[in-house]
Design a protein around this motif. Structure first.
Motif, PDB file in Angstrom:
ATOM      1  N   GLY A   9       0.817  -1.202   0.000  1.00 40.04           N
ATOM      2  CA  GLY A   9       0.000   0.000   0.000  1.00 40.04           C
ATOM      3  C   GLY A   9       0.852   1.253   0.000  1.00 40.04           C
ATOM      4  O   GLY A   9       1.486   1.577   1.003  1.00 40.04           O
ATOM      5  N   ALA A  10       0.893   1.953  -1.142  1.00 38.28           N
ATOM      6  CA  ALA A  10       1.699   3.179  -1.266  1.00 38.28           C
ATOM      7  C   ALA A  10       0.871   4.374  -0.811  1.00 38.28           C
ATOM      8  O   ALA A  10       0.602   5.304  -1.560  1.00 38.28           O
ATOM      9  CB  ALA A  10       2.171   3.357  -2.704  1.00 38.28           C
ATOM     10  N   SER A  11       0.465   4.339   0.453  1.00 33.41           N
ATOM     11  CA  SER A  11      -0.427   5.333   1.032  1.00 33.41           C
ATOM     12  C   SER A  11       0.334   6.272   1.947  1.00 33.41           C
ATOM     13  O   SER A  11       1.556   6.192   2.080  1.00 33.41           O
ATOM     14  CB  SER A  11      -1.507   4.599   1.838  1.00 33.41           C
ATOM     15  N   TYR A  12      -0.394   7.178   2.609  1.00 33.58           N
ATOM     16  CA  TYR A  12       0.217   8.023   3.634  1.00 33.58           C
ATOM     17  C   TYR A  12       0.888   7.169   4.696  1.00 33.58           C
ATOM     18  O   TYR A  12       2.030   7.398   5.082  1.00 33.58           O
ATOM     19  CB  TYR A  12      -0.861   8.875   4.318  1.00 33.58           C
ATOM     20  N   ALA A  13       0.135   6.183   5.203  1.00 34.82           N
ATOM     21  CA  ALA A  13       0.673   5.328   6.258  1.00 34.82           C
ATOM     22  C   ALA A  13       1.888   4.558   5.768  1.00 34.82           C
ATOM     23  O   ALA A  13       2.889   4.425   6.481  1.00 34.82           O
ATOM     24  CB  ALA A  13      -0.410   4.369   6.762  1.00 34.82           C
ATOM     25  N   GLY A  14       1.808   4.036   4.548  1.00 29.95           N
ATOM     26  CA  GLY A  14       2.932   3.296   3.993  1.00 29.95           C
ATOM     27  C   GLY A  14       4.159   4.161   3.844  1.00 29.95           C
ATOM     28  O   GLY A  14       5.283   3.752   4.181  1.00 29.95           O
ATOM     29  N   MET A  15       3.972   5.382   3.357  1.00 29.20           N
ATOM     30  CA  MET A  15       5.094   6.303   3.186  1.00 29.20           C
ATOM     31  C   MET A  15       5.687   6.685   4.537  1.00 29.20           C
ATOM     32  O   MET A  15       6.912   6.743   4.702  1.00 29.20           O
ATOM     33  CB  MET A  15       4.599   7.554   2.447  1.00 29.20           C
ATOM     34  N   GLN A  16       4.822   6.966   5.522  1.00 34.60           N
ATOM     35  CA  GLN A  16       5.307   7.345   6.844  1.00 34.60           C
ATOM     36  C   GLN A  16       6.070   6.196   7.492  1.00 34.60           C
ATOM     37  O   GLN A  16       7.107   6.410   8.137  1.00 34.60           O
ATOM     38  CB  GLN A  16       4.127   7.742   7.744  1.00 34.60           C
ATOM     39  N   LEU A  17       5.592   4.978   7.310  1.00 32.68           N
ATOM     40  CA  LEU A  17       6.265   3.821   7.897  1.00 32.68           C
ATOM     41  C   LEU A  17       7.659   3.652   7.304  1.00 32.68           C
ATOM     42  O   LEU A  17       8.645   3.459   8.021  1.00 32.68           O
ATOM     43  CB  LEU A  17       5.413   2.572   7.667  1.00 32.68           C
ATOM     44  N   ALA A  18       7.741   3.757   5.982  1.00 33.80           N
ATOM     45  CA  ALA A  18       9.034   3.618   5.313  1.00 33.80           C
ATOM     46  C   ALA A  18      10.001   4.718   5.750  1.00 33.80           C
ATOM     47  O   ALA A  18      11.172   4.458   6.051  1.00 33.80           O
ATOM     48  CB  ALA A  18       8.846   3.658   3.801  1.00 33.80           C
ATOM     49  N   ALA A  19       9.506   5.969   5.790  1.00 38.58           N
ATOM     50  CA  ALA A  19      10.367   7.088   6.187  1.00 38.58           C
ATOM     51  C   ALA A  19      10.801   6.958   7.642  1.00 38.58           C
ATOM     52  O   ALA A  19      11.950   7.269   7.992  1.00 38.58           O
ATOM     53  CB  ALA A  19       9.633   8.405   5.964  1.00 38.58           C
ATOM     54  N   VAL A  21      11.141   4.170   9.571  1.00 41.33           N
ATOM     55  CA  VAL A  21      12.141   3.131   9.861  1.00 41.33           C
ATOM     56  C   VAL A  21      13.526   3.580   9.417  1.00 41.33           C
ATOM     57  O   VAL A  21      14.527   3.308  10.092  1.00 41.33           O
ATOM     58  CB  VAL A  21      11.780   1.764   9.233  1.00 41.33           C
ATOM     59  N   ARG A  22      13.579   4.277   8.306  1.00 38.99           N
ATOM     60  CA  ARG A  22      14.870   4.787   7.851  1.00 38.99           C
ATOM     61  C   ARG A  22      15.391   5.855   8.822  1.00 38.99           C
ATOM     62  O   ARG A  22      16.577   5.862   9.179  1.00 38.99           O
ATOM     63  CB  ARG A  22      14.752   5.358   6.446  1.00 38.99           C
ATOM     64  N   ALA A  23      14.512   6.740   9.277  1.00 36.00           N
ATOM     65  CA  ALA A  23      14.931   7.783  10.205  1.00 36.00           C
ATOM     66  C   ALA A  23      15.405   7.194  11.536  1.00 36.00           C
ATOM     67  O   ALA A  23      16.253   7.777  12.217  1.00 36.00           O
ATOM     68  CB  ALA A  23      13.788   8.768  10.447  1.00 36.00           C
ATOM     69  N   LYS A  24      14.860   6.021  11.887  1.00 38.39           N
ATOM     70  CA  LYS A  24      15.231   5.362  13.137  1.00 38.39           C
ATOM     71  C   LYS A  24      16.422   4.420  12.965  1.00 38.39           C
ATOM     72  O   LYS A  24      16.776   3.693  13.886  1.00 38.39           O
ATOM     73  CB  LYS A  24      14.024   4.604  13.693  1.00 38.39           C
ATOM     74  N   GLY A  25      16.997   4.424  11.779  1.00 34.46           N
ATOM     75  CA  GLY A  25      18.224   3.666  11.569  1.00 34.46           C
ATOM     76  C   GLY A  25      18.078   2.271  11.026  1.00 34.46           C
ATOM     77  O   GLY A  25      19.052   1.509  10.986  1.00 34.46           O
ATOM     78  N   ASN A  71      17.262   7.027   0.099  1.00 35.25           N
ATOM     79  CA  ASN A  71      16.949   6.257   1.303  1.00 35.25           C
ATOM     80  C   ASN A  71      16.728   4.770   1.016  1.00 35.25           C
ATOM     81  O   ASN A  71      16.280   4.034   1.901  1.00 35.25           O
ATOM     82  CB  ASN A  71      15.728   6.847   1.997  1.00 35.25           C
ATOM     83  N   CYS A  72      17.067   4.363  -0.187  1.00 38.67           N
ATOM     84  CA  CYS A  72      16.987   2.946  -0.566  1.00 38.67           C
ATOM     85  C   CYS A  72      15.603   2.362  -0.263  1.00 38.67           C
ATOM     86  O   CYS A  72      15.470   1.307   0.381  1.00 38.67           O
ATOM     87  CB  CYS A  72      18.063   2.140   0.151  1.00 38.67           C
ATOM     88  N   ALA A 309       4.192   1.680  14.422  1.00 45.25           N
ATOM     89  CA  ALA A 309       4.541   0.406  13.784  1.00 45.25           C
ATOM     90  C   ALA A 309       6.025   0.385  13.416  1.00 45.25           C
ATOM     91  O   ALA A 309       6.705  -0.638  13.566  1.00 45.25           O
ATOM     92  CB  ALA A 309       3.676   0.187  12.545  1.00 45.25           C
ATOM     93  N   ALA A 310       6.539   1.515  12.950  1.00 46.71           N
ATOM     94  CA  ALA A 310       7.960   1.599  12.607  1.00 46.71           C
ATOM     95  C   ALA A 310       8.829   1.366  13.832  1.00 46.71           C
ATOM     96  O   ALA A 310       9.900   0.755  13.740  1.00 46.71           O
ATOM     97  CB  ALA A 310       8.263   2.966  11.987  1.00 46.71           C
ATOM     98  N   SER A 311       8.359   1.830  14.987  1.00 44.23           N
ATOM     99  CA  SER A 311       9.147   1.648  16.208  1.00 44.23           C
ATOM    100  C   SER A 311       9.272   0.168  16.570  1.00 44.23           C
ATOM    101  O   SER A 311      10.266  -0.250  17.162  1.00 44.23           O
ATOM    102  CB  SER A 311       8.515   2.430  17.365  1.00 44.23           C
ATOM    103  N   VAL A 312       8.275  -0.625  16.195  1.00 48.88           N
ATOM    104  CA  VAL A 312       8.338  -2.071  16.448  1.00 48.88           C
ATOM    105  C   VAL A 312       9.423  -2.708  15.591  1.00 48.88           C
ATOM    106  O   VAL A 312      10.198  -3.561  16.049  1.00 48.88           O
ATOM    107  CB  VAL A 312       6.972  -2.728  16.166  1.00 48.88           C
ATOM    108  N   VAL A 313       9.497  -2.291  14.331  1.00 52.78           N
ATOM    109  CA  VAL A 313      10.471  -2.850  13.398  1.00 52.78           C
ATOM    110  C   VAL A 313      11.898  -2.639  13.908  1.00 52.78           C
ATOM    111  O   VAL A 313      12.756  -3.512  13.770  1.00 52.78           O
ATOM    112  CB  VAL A 313      10.299  -2.229  11.988  1.00 52.78           C
ATOM    113  N   VAL A 314      12.139  -1.488  14.528  1.00 48.56           N
ATOM    114  CA  VAL A 314      13.500  -1.184  15.005  1.00 48.56           C
ATOM    115  C   VAL A 314      13.687  -1.513  16.480  1.00 48.56           C
ATOM    116  O   VAL A 314      14.727  -1.193  17.065  1.00 48.56           O
ATOM    117  CB  VAL A 314      13.859   0.291  14.736  1.00 48.56           C
ATOM    118  N   GLY A 315      12.665  -2.126  17.098  1.00 48.78           N
ATOM    119  CA  GLY A 315      12.813  -2.596  18.470  1.00 48.78           C
ATOM    120  C   GLY A 315      12.623  -1.566  19.559  1.00 48.78           C
ATOM    121  O   GLY A 315      13.037  -1.787  20.702  1.00 48.78           O
TER     122      GLY A 315
END
Length: 432
Positions: A9-19, A21-25, A71-72, A309-315
């Motif tokens: 899903g290339a949505s607002y939520a999808g874009m925010q999640l991708a951005a 996780v990258r911002a969190k390393g 940001n790959c 959700a992004a915070s879960v991915v990075v622990g």
């Protein structure tokens, strides 16, 4: 190649999640699959600025092409996920390929509810959800004179305001007895209805559509109501709500109920699978019933839950805790909503309906839980802080425009500092 994080899903939520996780390393491979051919774009201007010529499709893009490269973040656009295998941690795509994942995020959004009536498939009948929908309505506005808008929700009223501003004749039809249904108070609904009528929009509430009628060329030319009345028109825009795109999750055995069920971290019932945005349903701590899962169709909620959700991915595990807020632009009027109201809440008016600058505050058990503000942006921002602080107030204080609402924040701090431990622990909360 498999993905560390696969976002459907290339949505607002999808874009925010991708951005996020990258911002969190996060260093894993991030792939975003989008059914539309467009990169993630802003949706609110579709019914506002785009129809008024204030925005171009290019200006709506959330991020530049360079951002994704730098940001790959790989975009696979024009692709649809067709099946999720949670045991194998893989997703099948519409091109026949299969992609594995470590983390899967479902940000599939929602789709427009279809008008299930005779004639709904005629030419000239549109809904508004995507950029292509908005461009079609924009082009239509250049060729027609009279448009019927079915549904007086936020989208319907925003489209009506844009089209009548462009010089079209507009009729709004609503089954409920007021515009915006149960989303706003009767006072605010009456104000907005009068606002549209003053601009030339015919607002008709308490009426149901029986059928859409067409000419010999298969194009809509009238709307027939259940009372037998017929309204001639050259186009119809349908805005009767949306349905969560949760079919993929249902088929995969992920718990769903009017959306994909998640907690405040965006975690679904299946480990390693997350969800955020309009497709997600969760127990909001600011809702009248903080234990009842609900969907909130809001850019802010989508972004905030995606960050969780992004915070879960990075622990890190940082749950959603923001006050939900919404907005709507109609003509030169800005409506901003903070918090979530309930039918039994006490309503208090602050400001003047006649002057068109006011807020309606909602009190529950003496606490400020919601505020609907019209052309008072500073008061809206303050209301978000008041709700988050679980402030105590009286109707007399709120209605007195000379009373400084900011002082309620200080009062809240003082009460918290002097009360016995746990005495003020009344704010709704849920465990994650």
């Amino acid at each position: 190649m498999d993905a560390g994080l696969l976002i459907i899903g290339a949505s607002y939520a999808g874009m925010q999640l991708a951005a996020s996780v990258r911002a969190k390393g996060y260093a894993g491979r991030v792939v975003m699959v989008g059914e539309e051919i467009h990169a993630p774009y802003q949706r609110p201007p579709l019914s506002k600025g785009l129809l008024l010529g204030k925005n171009t499709p290019e200006s709506l893009m959330i991020r530049s092409p360079a951002y994704f490269e730098e940001n790959c973040i790989q975009l696979r656009l024009g692709q649809r996920a067709t099946r999720i295998n949670t045991s194998k941690k893989s997703v099948q795509l519409s091109d026949g390929s299969t992609m594995g994942y470590e983390w899967l995020a479902l940000t599939t959004g929602a789709r427009c509810r279809v008008l299930a009536l005779k004639g709904a498939d005629l030419q000239g009948v549109h809904s508004l959800r995507s950029l292509d929908d908005a461009l079609a309505i924009d082009a239509l506005a250049e060729t027609v004179r009279h448009v019927c808008v079915v549904g007086a929700g936020f989208i319907g009223l925003e489209v009506a305001s844009a089209l009548v501003t462009r010089g079209l004749q507009v009729t709004v039809l609503e089954t409920a007895q007021q515009v915006l249904g149960r989303a706003v108070s009767p006072e605010l609904a009456g104000y907005l209805s009068a606002l549209h009528q003053a601009r030339g929009v015919a607002v008709r509430c308490g009426l149901s559509v029986q059928a859409l009628l067409g000419n010999a060329q298969g194009r809509v030319n009238a709307v027939r109501l259940t009372n037998g009345e017929q309204i001639d028109c050259e186009a119809v825009v349908v805005g009767i709500g949306v349905i969560a795109n949760d079919e993929l999750a249902v088929d995969a055995g992920i718990d769903c109920e009017n959306g994909i069920l998640v907690d405040r971290l965006g975690c679904t019932s299946v480990p390693g699978v997350l969800a955020a945005g309009d497709c997600a349903s969760f127990a909001n701590p600011y809702a009248p019933d903080p234990m009842q899962s609900m969907r909130l169709e809001s850019i802010q909620v989508a972004n905030d839950l995606a960050r969780a959700a992004a915070s879960v991915v990075v622990g890190l595990h940082q749950p959603y805790d923001a006050v939900p807020w919404f907005w709507s632009d109609q003509y030169d009027t800005k409506l901003q909503i903070a918090g979530l109201s309930a039918p039994g809440d006490q309503r208090v008016l602050r400001g003047s309906l006649i002057e068109g600058r006011f807020s309606i505050f909602y009190l529950r058990g003496g606490h400020i839980v919601c505020a609907h503000s019209v052309n008072r942006p500073a008061e809206h921002l303050l209301a978000r802080k008041l709700i988050a602080s679980w402030c105590v107030a009286t109707a007399a204080e709120i209605s007195d425009v000379q009373f400084e609402l900011k002082s309620l924040l200080e009062r809240s701090k003082e009460l918290a500092s002097t009360a016995p431990k746990g005495a003020l622990d009344l704010k709704p909360s849920i465990d994650v």
